[in-house]
Design an enzyme around this catalytic site. Sequence first.
Site, PDB file in Angstrom:
ATOM      1  N   HIS A 193       3.144  -3.652  14.207  1.00  0.00           N
ATOM      2  CA  HIS A 193       2.566  -2.348  13.874  1.00  0.00           C
ATOM      3  C   HIS A 193       3.391  -1.641  12.798  1.00  0.00           C
ATOM      4  O   HIS A 193       2.871  -1.182  11.786  1.00  0.00           O
ATOM      5  CB  HIS A 193       2.503  -1.493  15.141  1.00  0.00           C
ATOM      6  CG  HIS A 193       1.943  -0.124  14.923  1.00  0.00           C
ATOM      7  ND1 HIS A 193       2.747   0.968  14.668  1.00  0.00           N
ATOM      8  CD2 HIS A 193       0.667   0.319  14.874  1.00  0.00           C
ATOM      9  CE1 HIS A 193       1.983   2.026  14.503  1.00  0.00           C
ATOM     10  NE2 HIS A 193       0.714   1.663  14.620  1.00  0.00           N
ATOM     11  N   LYS A 210     -15.534  -5.441  11.495  1.00  0.00           N
ATOM     12  CA  LYS A 210     -15.278  -6.684  12.222  1.00  0.00           C
ATOM     13  C   LYS A 210     -16.585  -7.437  12.454  1.00  0.00           C
ATOM     14  O   LYS A 210     -16.692  -8.627  12.162  1.00  0.00           O
ATOM     15  CB  LYS A 210     -14.605  -6.346  13.552  1.00  0.00           C
ATOM     16  CG  LYS A 210     -13.856  -7.477  14.177  1.00  0.00           C
ATOM     17  CD  LYS A 210     -13.189  -7.023  15.487  1.00  0.00           C
ATOM     18  CE  LYS A 210     -11.937  -6.195  15.224  1.00  0.00           C
ATOM     19  NZ  LYS A 210     -11.429  -5.548  16.454  1.00  0.00           N
ATOM     20  N   ARG A 247     -10.691  -9.729   7.013  1.00  0.00           N
ATOM     21  CA  ARG A 247     -10.911  -8.455   6.317  1.00  0.00           C
ATOM     22  C   ARG A 247     -10.021  -8.463   5.082  1.00  0.00           C
ATOM     23  O   ARG A 247      -9.076  -9.258   4.998  1.00  0.00           O
ATOM     24  CB  ARG A 247     -10.551  -7.275   7.216  1.00  0.00           C
ATOM     25  CG  ARG A 247      -9.103  -7.328   7.660  1.00  0.00           C
ATOM     26  CD  ARG A 247      -8.775  -6.258   8.668  1.00  0.00           C
ATOM     27  NE  ARG A 247      -7.714  -6.769   9.546  1.00  0.00           N
ATOM     28  CZ  ARG A 247      -7.288  -6.139  10.628  1.00  0.00           C
ATOM     29  NH1 ARG A 247      -7.822  -5.023  10.988  1.00  0.00           N
ATOM     30  NH2 ARG A 247      -6.318  -6.643  11.351  1.00  0.00           N
ATOM     31  N   MET A 284     -10.040   1.734  21.135  1.00  0.00           N
ATOM     32  CA  MET A 284      -9.708   0.926  22.302  1.00  0.00           C
ATOM     33  C   MET A 284      -9.174  -0.444  21.904  1.00  0.00           C
ATOM     34  O   MET A 284      -9.673  -1.060  20.967  1.00  0.00           O
ATOM     35  CB  MET A 284     -10.954   0.740  23.170  1.00  0.00           C
ATOM     36  CG  MET A 284     -10.615   0.123  24.507  1.00  0.00           C
ATOM     37  SD  MET A 284     -12.036  -0.622  25.304  1.00  0.00           S
ATOM     38  CE  MET A 284     -12.070  -2.222  24.508  1.00  0.00           C
ATOM     39  N   ARG A 318     -14.478  -6.110  21.837  1.00  0.00           N
ATOM     40  CA  ARG A 318     -13.646  -5.661  20.714  1.00  0.00           C
ATOM     41  C   ARG A 318     -14.309  -4.489  20.014  1.00  0.00           C
ATOM     42  O   ARG A 318     -15.485  -4.534  19.686  1.00  0.00           O
ATOM     43  CB  ARG A 318     -13.489  -6.814  19.716  1.00  0.00           C
ATOM     44  CG  ARG A 318     -13.281  -8.165  20.362  1.00  0.00           C
ATOM     45  CD  ARG A 318     -13.369  -9.320  19.354  1.00  0.00           C
ATOM     46  NE  ARG A 318     -12.326  -9.249  18.347  1.00  0.00           N
ATOM     47  CZ  ARG A 318     -12.255 -10.070  17.300  1.00  0.00           C
ATOM     48  NH1 ARG A 318     -13.182 -11.006  17.124  1.00  0.00           N
ATOM     49  NH2 ARG A 318     -11.288  -9.933  16.422  1.00  0.00           N
ATOM     50  N   TYR A 367      -7.673  15.162 -22.491  1.00  0.00           N
ATOM     51  CA  TYR A 367      -6.476  14.532 -21.928  1.00  0.00           C
ATOM     52  C   TYR A 367      -6.033  15.257 -20.666  1.00  0.00           C
ATOM     53  O   TYR A 367      -6.423  16.396 -20.417  1.00  0.00           O
ATOM     54  CB  TYR A 367      -5.338  14.507 -22.955  1.00  0.00           C
ATOM     55  CG  TYR A 367      -4.773  15.870 -23.286  1.00  0.00           C
ATOM     56  CD1 TYR A 367      -3.732  16.415 -22.533  1.00  0.00           C
ATOM     57  CD2 TYR A 367      -5.284  16.620 -24.341  1.00  0.00           C
ATOM     58  CE1 TYR A 367      -3.225  17.667 -22.821  1.00  0.00           C
ATOM     59  CE2 TYR A 367      -4.780  17.878 -24.638  1.00  0.00           C
ATOM     60  CZ  TYR A 367      -3.763  18.397 -23.874  1.00  0.00           C
ATOM     61  OH  TYR A 367      -3.271  19.641 -24.146  1.00  0.00           O
ATOM     62  N   GLY A 406      -6.025   3.657  17.192  1.00  0.00           N
ATOM     63  CA  GLY A 406      -6.438   4.752  18.059  1.00  0.00           C
ATOM     64  C   GLY A 406      -7.676   4.371  18.839  1.00  0.00           C
ATOM     65  O   GLY A 406      -7.999   4.977  19.852  1.00  0.00           O
ATOM     66  N   CYS A 450      -2.873  20.729 -17.615  1.00  0.00           N
ATOM     67  CA  CYS A 450      -1.445  20.476 -17.429  1.00  0.00           C
ATOM     68  C   CYS A 450      -0.932  20.941 -16.084  1.00  0.00           C
ATOM     69  O   CYS A 450       0.257  21.095 -15.887  1.00  0.00           O
ATOM     70  CB  CYS A 450      -0.641  21.118 -18.559  1.00  0.00           C
ATOM     71  SG  CYS A 450      -0.828  22.906 -18.633  1.00  0.00           S
ATOM     72  N   SER A 468      -5.511  24.423 -22.807  1.00  0.00           N
ATOM     73  CA  SER A 468      -4.971  23.575 -21.755  1.00  0.00           C
ATOM     74  C   SER A 468      -5.162  24.315 -20.442  1.00  0.00           C
ATOM     75  O   SER A 468      -4.685  25.435 -20.280  1.00  0.00           O
ATOM     76  CB  SER A 468      -3.495  23.280 -22.004  1.00  0.00           C
ATOM     77  OG  SER A 468      -3.017  22.453 -20.967  1.00  0.00           O
TER      78      SER A 468
HETATM   79  P1  ADP Z   1      -7.769  -5.580  16.597  1.00  0.00           P
HETATM   80  O1  ADP Z   1      -8.879  -4.810  16.024  1.00  0.00           O
HETATM   81  O2  ADP Z   1      -6.731  -4.733  17.243  1.00  0.00           O
HETATM   82  O3  ADP Z   1      -7.216  -6.587  15.659  1.00  0.00           O
HETATM   83  P2  ADP Z   1      -9.273  -7.669  17.821  1.00  0.00           P
HETATM   84  O4  ADP Z   1     -10.592  -7.332  18.364  1.00  0.00           O
HETATM   85  O5  ADP Z   1      -9.252  -8.325  16.496  1.00  0.00           O
HETATM   86  O6  ADP Z   1      -8.359  -6.380  17.834  1.00  0.00           O
HETATM   87  O7  ADP Z   1      -8.562  -8.579  18.863  1.00  0.00           O
HETATM   88  C1  ADP Z   1      -7.200  -8.847  18.836  1.00  0.00           C
HETATM   89  C2  ADP Z   1      -6.944 -10.292  19.081  1.00  0.00           C
HETATM   90  O8  ADP Z   1      -7.539 -10.721  20.267  1.00  0.00           O
HETATM   91  C3  ADP Z   1      -7.532 -11.213  18.035  1.00  0.00           C
HETATM   92  O9  ADP Z   1      -6.717 -11.320  16.919  1.00  0.00           O
HETATM   93  C4  ADP Z   1      -7.582 -12.514  18.772  1.00  0.00           C
HETATM   94  O10 ADP Z   1      -6.324 -13.144  18.760  1.00  0.00           O
HETATM   95  C5  ADP Z   1      -7.902 -12.083  20.173  1.00  0.00           C
HETATM   96  N1  ADP Z   1      -9.313 -12.263  20.420  1.00  0.00           N
HETATM   97  C6  ADP Z   1     -10.314 -11.390  20.266  1.00  0.00           C
HETATM   98  N2  ADP Z   1     -11.491 -11.937  20.571  1.00  0.00           N
HETATM   99  C7  ADP Z   1     -11.226 -13.200  20.948  1.00  0.00           C
HETATM  100  C8  ADP Z   1     -12.017 -14.284  21.364  1.00  0.00           C
HETATM  101  N3  ADP Z   1     -13.338 -14.192  21.466  1.00  0.00           N
HETATM  102  N4  ADP Z   1     -11.405 -15.442  21.660  1.00  0.00           N
HETATM  103  C9  ADP Z   1     -10.062 -15.544  21.541  1.00  0.00           C
HETATM  104  N5  ADP Z   1      -9.262 -14.572  21.159  1.00  0.00           N
HETATM  105  C10 ADP Z   1      -9.828 -13.412  20.862  1.00  0.00           C
HETATM  106 MG    MG Z   2      -8.036  -8.020  14.892  1.00  0.00          MG
END
Ligand code: ADP
Ligand code: MG
Length: 891
Positions: free
Chosen positions: A465, A26, A349, A107, A96, A861, A105, A841, A774
């Site tokens: 999810h 990220k 990503r 945070m 984040r 092969y 898993g 094989c 083989s």
């Molecule tokens: P995940 O890894 O679970 O996708 P993120 O860190 O991408 O979590 O955050 C999830 C969502 O939170 C993002 O898709 C976005 O919508 C919102 N978000 C995260 N950071 C910001 C920010 N700085 N401003 C506005 N929305 C945010």
């Molecule tokens: Mg995200």
Amino acid sequence: MTKWVYSFGKGLNEGRADMRNLLGGKGANLAEMAANGLPVPPGFTITTEVCSAFYENGRKYPDALQAQVAEALHRVEQSMGLRFGDADAPLLVSVRSGARVSMPGMMDTVLNLGLNDETVEGLARSSGDARFAWDSYRRFIQMYGSVVMGVPHHHFEDTLEQFKRANRVEDDTAITADQWRAIVVDYRHIISTHAGSEFPTNPHDQLWGAIGAVFGSWMNPRANTYRKLHEIPASWGTAVNVQSMVFGNMGDDCATGVCFTRDPSTGENIFYGEYLINAQGEDVVASIRTPQPMACARAEAGQHPMETTLPEAYAELLRVRSVLETHYKDMQDIEFTVQRNVLYILQTRNGKRTAAAALKIAIDMAREGLITQEEAIQRVPAASLDQLLHPTLDPKAERVQLTRGLPASPGAAAGAVVFTAEECEARAAKGEDVILVRIETSPEDVHGMHAARGVLTTRGGMTSHAAVVARGMGRVCVAGAGSIHVDYAAGTMTVGTHTVAQGEWITLDGGTGAVYLGRVPTIEPALSDDFNTLMGWADAVRRLGVRANAETPDDARTARRFGAEGIGLARTEHMFFGPDRIGFVRQMIIADDESVRQKAIAALLPFQRDDFASLFRIMAGLPVTVRLLDPPLHEFLPHAEAEMAEVANALGKSVDDVRARCAALAETNPMLGHRGCRLGLTSPEIYAMQVRALIQAAVMVEKELGKPIRPEIMIPLVATQAELATTRRAAEDEIARVLKEEGTNLNYYIGTMIELPRAALQADRIAEYADFFSFGTNDLTQTTFGLSRDDAGSFLPYYVDHGLLPRDPFVSIDRDGAGALVRLGVERGRQTCPDLKLGICGEHGGDPDSIAFFDEVGLDYVSCSPFRVPVARLAAAQAALATRQKAGQTA
Ligand code: ADP
Ligand code: MG
Ligand code: MG
């Protein structure tokens, strides 16, 4: 001094996409996007090295971290013209997590951090929107309370639900500032009751609390399980991203959404995604309100595509879409927010996709000139081709539709309904087909989804999810089937008047979203043009040949349809089990009168000849390797009373005699018993018959087709040179007799399986009598490890779970053990006979990692089950490209 913190955003970008190991996926991509002029709110990334240092030093941060964070935060303040904790115009941030690879898993993100009773008033004033400020505050308290302080989030949800019911409000967006203000009081109360401490009001405490929670979550059980499952080392650590907030919840000119630059289900080059007006963060995936489509082309009547509601931001997003695809040269999964008509990009990503989409996108991008053909080959995970070869519903089959949801992950699957991941796993372990039905899924359900044939949810969209995880795993998924009412306690799902109880069957069509009652028959898939194109490209670069393990005409035809270049293993014992043959096989084993025995063997000959002839016809001149009888005779013995009586009758013996003979043939350890060439040596008539049938069939089909047939006779379970020498001589004598009778000539090959450690060690001497080897890696793995595959189920999973073995050695070749013997066998075999033909094989012939190894050791092969043939062709091409790249790097 170590640099622990990297800034991103307009102005200063200290990171790049290729710094993913240090900054996490990220963080690296946020910096990369910002550096390329895309609208990314400024922020900073605390590196994965901090995480590692934190755990190495008894959960203490490096000394310099505090100061570096303060400096980076200050830079964000300057860039935004706001101050963190300021009572008038506060800077708010999100915290984040972000590991090298995206990892459920970890945070959850905390948004709107920096709010307290004072700053919320400042935000209300500076934005001119009190509803927005209090909405942001209550979100923050809830997120912080549950994510950082560990208060179960249903407490907050229950309170909000009650409030909405009491005040007759349907939609969160209709709740007023004052109402939120009241809810905030309740929320704070929930925290002090359930967390045992107060909600922190100092923004700096909040920030460090959240940072600590991210690093702490790296070692939580959920993350540990996920890492184990995906072989991610704990030493990688996670990064933490702190980013200034932008707001999608400031009104109707604001929104938040998730989109893919191409359709992740089909791969079509159509902009795809979902968004919500006046919403924040994960509202879209949390399925609180129904998300709307991005493009008009994708909207149905009554929907409100972003293209019409927010045209300016949408146009900008289209531009970003093409910038990102050109830059990353891959399909992107983008998270964005629109604040007062201005677009911000919060994440990009490489997007997860179905196998079908991976294929289409790779081919399309190569044609568009975005990537090379070779890159396209490497873009499609070889193992995923399996999914494309999976069945769909038979259009002619009768069916009763129960309801419909979203077509979240394609394919068709039928199974018994279960409502918990645990039940799902338990039943699947017993070999039952199961469909996991949940209101929605969470990371706790992943193991159940894995065990299920398909997943059905009643809530959530195409990016929920369940949808994302199922696509990644190749499980069929129908999501958001809202008309279904699930009652977990009763173990039922109900649609209207129909109730389906746990254990009853349903069928899912992940391509249409339909849910059917009972079991609907399926059909095999047709192969797309893209599939054939990719296979063609792969064939042009691979060095390894690909053959199939097949003995029935059906399997042989499937194998050819999938591009097998011959048969690498036809197991003749399977032919012995046919209902029209088994009787003679039993007589052959049990007879003690030699002439009766010879008669039984002679009766088997025409069957075998037909079997071989049909394989030769289908393979039409491609090599066909036939393995002479391998398993111990007692496997064919009669068990039931009636079977015994039948044999006794045919031989004019008593049932007791037959039973006694059967008992005498039983072995303590048949795996290491009287089988393979050992049987061929002690009962030479059996092999003689098989060889005769084979040569007669070859001569016959050669005449029929007017082209050379290439039979390869394979002797199993050879351990010594003498065994092969003797068996070979006997076979050659028989061949000479047949050819003399037929008055013709034929090219044939005689070779051996290398499936015992001794054979690998003695490969130089054995090669004196072999035209080919083989490697039988199933038996070789068993005998190298000294463990029986049939009995390994009770301890092998433990080994893998506890890191005693990296993977199941029957699935992926154990390079250091069985693999080392293969390497040795290759070297020693070629010492004697440089043009010795070498193949494998075992099951490993269809496993991409093992194929890479076989390419590396120089086999000619691989041979695998027919459905794995495309996988093997692609994996072989990928292995060849990897070798080439490695050579290029060292050259
Ligand atoms: P995940 O890894 O679970 O996708 P993120 O860190 O991408 O979590 O955050 C999830 C969502 O939170 C993002 O898709 C976005 O919508 C919102 N978000 C995260 N950071 C910001 C920010 N700085 N401003 C506005 N929305 C945010
Ligand atoms: Mg995200
Ligand atoms: Mg998340």
